[in-house]
Design an enzyme around this catalytic site. Structure first.
Site, short mmCIF file in Angstrom:
data_model
loop_
_atom_site.label_atom_id
_atom_site.label_comp_id
_atom_site.label_asym_id
_atom_site.label_seq_id
_atom_site.Cartn_x
_atom_site.Cartn_y
_atom_site.Cartn_z
N ALA A 197 3.07 -14.38 -9.16
CA ALA A 197 2.08 -14.07 -8.12
C ALA A 197 0.87 -14.99 -8.33
O ALA A 197 -0.22 -14.54 -8.66
CB ALA A 197 1.68 -12.60 -8.20
N VAL A 198 1.13 -16.29 -8.17
CA VAL A 198 0.08 -17.27 -8.47
C VAL A 198 -0.61 -17.79 -7.21
O VAL A 198 -1.30 -18.80 -7.25
CB VAL A 198 0.64 -18.46 -9.29
CG1 VAL A 198 1.05 -18.01 -10.68
CG2 VAL A 198 1.82 -19.12 -8.58
N GLY A 207 9.71 -21.70 16.45
CA GLY A 207 8.87 -22.47 17.36
C GLY A 207 8.43 -23.77 16.70
O GLY A 207 8.13 -23.80 15.50
N HIS A 255 -23.52 14.94 2.49
CA HIS A 255 -23.37 15.39 1.11
C HIS A 255 -22.33 16.50 1.04
O HIS A 255 -22.35 17.40 1.88
CB HIS A 255 -24.70 15.91 0.57
CG HIS A 255 -24.59 16.48 -0.81
ND1 HIS A 255 -24.48 15.66 -1.92
CD2 HIS A 255 -24.52 17.77 -1.25
CE1 HIS A 255 -24.36 16.42 -2.99
NE2 HIS A 255 -24.38 17.71 -2.62
N ALA A 269 -5.44 -10.44 6.18
CA ALA A 269 -4.94 -10.07 7.50
C ALA A 269 -6.09 -9.94 8.52
O ALA A 269 -6.00 -10.46 9.64
CB ALA A 269 -4.18 -8.75 7.40
N GLY A 313 -4.38 -12.09 -9.90
CA GLY A 313 -5.12 -12.05 -8.64
C GLY A 313 -4.85 -10.72 -7.95
O GLY A 313 -4.31 -9.79 -8.56
N LYS A 320 0.83 -1.21 0.00
CA LYS A 320 0.00 0.00 0.00
C LYS A 320 0.87 1.26 0.00
O LYS A 320 0.47 2.30 -0.57
CB LYS A 320 -0.95 0.01 1.21
CG LYS A 320 -2.29 -0.58 0.90
CD LYS A 320 -2.32 -2.09 0.92
CE LYS A 320 -2.46 -2.81 -0.33
NZ LYS A 320 -2.44 -4.28 -0.20
N ASP A 379 -3.56 -17.38 7.91
CA ASP A 379 -3.33 -17.95 6.58
C ASP A 379 -3.02 -19.45 6.60
O ASP A 379 -3.14 -20.10 5.57
CB ASP A 379 -2.13 -17.26 5.90
CG ASP A 379 -2.50 -15.92 5.26
OD1 ASP A 379 -3.61 -15.43 5.52
OD2 ASP A 379 -1.67 -15.39 4.50
N ILE A 391 -2.73 -9.80 -5.58
CA ILE A 391 -1.33 -9.40 -5.43
C ILE A 391 -0.73 -9.03 -6.78
O ILE A 391 -0.06 -8.00 -6.92
CB ILE A 391 -0.51 -10.52 -4.73
CG1 ILE A 391 -1.01 -10.68 -3.28
CG2 ILE A 391 0.99 -10.21 -4.75
CD1 ILE A 391 -0.41 -11.85 -2.52
C1 LIG Z 1 1.99 -8.42 -1.52
C2 LIG Z 1 0.90 -8.77 -0.55
C3 LIG Z 1 -0.11 -7.85 -0.28
C4 LIG Z 1 -1.11 -8.16 0.62
N1 LIG Z 1 -2.07 -7.23 0.86
C5 LIG Z 1 -3.05 -7.50 1.75
C6 LIG Z 1 -4.03 -6.53 2.05
O1 LIG Z 1 -4.02 -5.42 1.52
N2 LIG Z 1 -4.98 -6.85 2.95
C7 LIG Z 1 -5.03 -8.07 3.56
O2 LIG Z 1 -5.93 -8.31 4.36
N3 LIG Z 1 -4.12 -9.01 3.29
C8 LIG Z 1 -3.12 -8.75 2.41
N4 LIG Z 1 -2.17 -9.69 2.16
C9 LIG Z 1 -2.27 -10.98 2.86
C10 LIG Z 1 -1.78 -10.86 4.31
O3 LIG Z 1 -0.44 -10.42 4.30
C11 LIG Z 1 -1.91 -12.19 5.01
O4 LIG Z 1 -3.24 -12.65 4.90
C12 LIG Z 1 -1.56 -12.05 6.47
O5 LIG Z 1 -0.24 -11.58 6.65
C13 LIG Z 1 -1.70 -13.40 7.19
O6 LIG Z 1 -1.44 -13.23 8.52
P1 LIG Z 1 -0.90 -14.42 9.40
O7 LIG Z 1 -0.64 -13.83 10.75
O8 LIG Z 1 -1.76 -15.59 9.28
O9 LIG Z 1 0.51 -14.85 8.74
P2 LIG Z 1 1.81 -14.04 8.40
O10 LIG Z 1 1.57 -12.60 8.29
O11 LIG Z 1 2.42 -14.73 7.24
O12 LIG Z 1 2.74 -14.24 9.68
C14 LIG Z 1 3.23 -15.47 10.06
C15 LIG Z 1 4.47 -15.26 10.90
O13 LIG Z 1 4.84 -16.50 11.48
C16 LIG Z 1 6.25 -16.65 11.40
N5 LIG Z 1 6.54 -18.08 11.47
C17 LIG Z 1 6.17 -19.05 10.62
N6 LIG Z 1 6.56 -20.27 11.09
C18 LIG Z 1 7.21 -20.04 12.25
C19 LIG Z 1 7.81 -20.88 13.21
N7 LIG Z 1 7.78 -22.22 13.09
N8 LIG Z 1 8.41 -20.31 14.27
C20 LIG Z 1 8.41 -18.96 14.44
N9 LIG Z 1 7.82 -18.11 13.58
C21 LIG Z 1 7.21 -18.65 12.51
C22 LIG Z 1 6.58 -16.03 10.06
O14 LIG Z 1 7.95 -15.69 9.99
C23 LIG Z 1 5.67 -14.81 10.08
O15 LIG Z 1 6.30 -13.73 10.72
C24 LIG Z 1 -1.13 -9.41 1.28
C25 LIG Z 1 -0.11 -10.33 1.04
C26 LIG Z 1 0.89 -10.02 0.14
C27 LIG Z 1 1.99 -11.02 -0.09
#
Ligand SMILES: Cc1cc2nc3c(=O)[nH]c(=O)nc-3n(C[C@H](O)[C@H](O)[C@H](O)COP(=O)(O)OP(=O)(O)OC[C@H]3O[C@@H](n4cnc5c(N)ncnc54)[C@H](O)[C@@H]3O)c2cc1C
Length: 474
Positions: free
Chosen positions: A276-277, A122, A451, A327, A190, A58, A319, A192
């Site tokens: 970006a698939v 972890g 308005h 997010a 998509g 963004k 995710d 991204i």
């Molecule tokens: C380019 C791009 C743009 C995006 N734009 C948007 C948007 O505008 N709006 C939106 O809602 N979503 C957006 N997304 C999607 C969004 O980033 C994800 O849906 C979101 O980050 C998922 O959150 P999460 O906490 O599940 O995982 P993540 O944000 O992926 O965080 C997971 C964390 O866990 C850590 N981790 C993983 N395994 C381990 C382990 N075993 N031990 C310790 N740490 C670990 C990783 O290092 C990471 O820091 C975008 C994604 C991309 C790639």
């Protein structure tokens, strides 16, 4: 003696850190483990979203949009400038600064909530134990009352387009380009792919997007997808649908891409290719063999509606579990998991998770598309209002797009709201709130909208459902 916490969260993205904060708000002792390392070698909380996703994308969309508008719209307002230039280094510095501030903010929030932020890896062992391997230091085993797995997702790599980190890159690399590629290819139209394609196209790249599906934005309402496709075409984005990439080759000038479409084999040469698939759940080295956690055939951690895994006391959110990779969806699951652990009743209303694509115009929706409503068999009515008829959109010089409201015939319940146009990502919040309260279009019709505002377009679209729009011919 091993350390003990009421809750151990693995992953500090928007799902994990929010879960940790909510658990701490309940008075529980919490540790949050994260191993994210940025390209400068520094660790940071915030996960994909803050470091390589939502926020940096963004930041660049904003910079590139301002550049585009300065070039193309200032004149209309009577603003004269010299030649408008773009300093990519400064743009990237701003992006990196925002990411640094926000990720440091998460570290501050964890601290303020007395959460132990642990930097390292972890791994879930049997019996709600977590093995923590710090970036610096010795491995320890932590005892957890409850565990929340929030390890997120990573980009899917295509066997026919392996990343080399330079010419063939993933979305993260594409957000950190230090120069505008002359010719840029994007595999995948998509969310991204479109956002990244838009950024670099506005900055001057000739962008070609190759998409395997025949339908543009198959997940969006058809009216919205059609309008968006027209707009992107006008902006010079070359989107090739029904085109399946079959091979890539690094050549002197960049990458040669081969793809199949209905006319046969095609090829394209670009300087840089962004793959970006889509993304896959990330659970590498997360689960001990006897952890008891089940993965589905696509690698997602299997959970129920309350994000409980098959192992009592272990939740998984964000995710790495089913549902849209967004997010805010992950954060809400984090709140729910923490509330349930604390003994509260809690749930996520998955029917009203908004989706936003931050292109220009923005695209946003909540609820069902017209096609989905049609397939459900429920009788429905629709109303649309174009931004071309909105005074506010007009003064903003952003009249492309429209709002579409879909409602049930029987009880007037709002079933879906779809927006393509200025600030769609902000406007959709009204529709989400309305649907969260099971509002009818009559509720929207009776609500006074300021308005001139863009939100009036939602009001008018709701009126149009009953052929009562006031500022547009029904
Ligand atoms: C380019 C791009 C743009 C995006 N734009 C948007 C948007 O505008 N709006 C939106 O809602 N979503 C957006 N997304 C999607 C969004 O980033 C994800 O849906 C979101 O980050 C998922 O959150 P999460 O906490 O599940 O995982 P993540 O944000 O992926 O965080 C997971 C964390 O866990 C850590 N981790 C993983 N395994 C381990 C382990 N075993 N031990 C310790 N740490 C670990 C990783 O290092 C990471 O820091 C975008 C994604 C991309 C790639």
């Amino acid at each position: 003696m091993s350390r003990q916490f009421d809750v151990v969260v693995i992953g500090a993205g928007p799902a994990g850190y929010v879960a940790a904060i909510r658990a701490a708000q309940h008075g529980l002792s919490v540790a949050c483990i994260d191993e994210w390392t940025n390209k400068d070698g520094k660790n940071a909380f915030g996960g994909t979203c803050l470091n390589a996703g939502c926020i940096p994308s963004k930041a660049l969309l904003e910079s590139s949009e301002l550049f585009h508008r300065a070039q193309h719209e200032f004149k209309k307002h009577g603003i004269t400038t010299g030649e408008v230039g773009m300093d990519i280094t400064a743009m990237q510095k701003r992006r990196a600064g925002i990411v640094r501030q926000l990720t440091a903010g998460i570290a501050g929030l964890l601290k303020a909530n007395k959460i132990e932020g642990l930097v390292g890896h972890g791994k879930l062992l049997a019996g709600k134990k977590v093995e923590f391997t710090p970036v610096n230091g010795d491995v320890e085993t932590i005892d957890a009352g409850h565990v929340i797995l929030a390890t997120g997702s990573v980009p899917i790599e295509l066997p026919v387009a392996r990343y080399d980190g330079d010419k063939i890159v993933d979305s993260w690399d594409a957000l950190e380009f230090t120069a505008v590629p002359k010719r840029m290819g994007v595999i995948g139209a998509g969310v991204i792919g479109l956002e990244i394609g838009s950024v670099w196209a506005r900055l001057g790249a000739q962008v070609t997007v190759i998409e395997a599906m025949d339908d543009f934005l198959f997940m969006a309402d058809r009216d919205v997808a059609r309008t968006a496709a027209k707009e992107f075409k006008k902006q010079g984005l070359d989107i090739r649908l029904g085109a399946k990439v079959t091979g890539t080759e690094l050549v002197k000038q960049g990458v040669s891409v081969t793809y199949e479409d209905k006319e046969g084999t095609q090829s394209l040469e670009v300087d840089q290719l962004v793959v970006a698939v889509g993304r896959r759940p990330f659970t590498d080295s997360l689960l001990a063999e006897d952890s008891g956690i089940q993965l589905d055939d696509r690698g997602f951690i299997v959970v129920d509606d309350e994000c409980r895994t098959r192992v009592k006391g272990v939740f998984a959110i964000g995710d790495c579990v089913r549902g849209p990779m967004l997010a805010h969806k992950g954060s809400e699951e984090g709140v729910m998991a923490a509330n349930l652990i604390a003994g509260e009743i809690s749930e996520v209303n998955y029917d009203v998770v908004p989706s936003v694509i931050y292109t220009a115009p923005e695209i946003a929706w909540v609820g069902k598309t017209e096609q989905q409503v049609k397939e459900s068999g429920r009788a429905y009515k629709t109303g649309s209002f174009p931004f071309a008829a909105s005074g506010r959109a007009k003064v903003m010089e952003q009249t492309s797009g429209m709002v579409k409201v879909i409602a049930a015939v029987d009880d007037d319940e709002i079933l879906g709201v779809h927006i393509v146009g200025p600030m769609a990502g902000e406007l959709i919040a009204e529709a989400v709130l309305a649907m969260e309260f099971s509002a009818s279009t009559e509720d929207l019709q009776r609500t006074i909208h300021a308005h001139p505002s863009l939100a009036e377009a939602i009001h008018e679209a709701a009126l149009a459902v009953d052929k009562r729009a006031l500022n547009y011919i029904n």
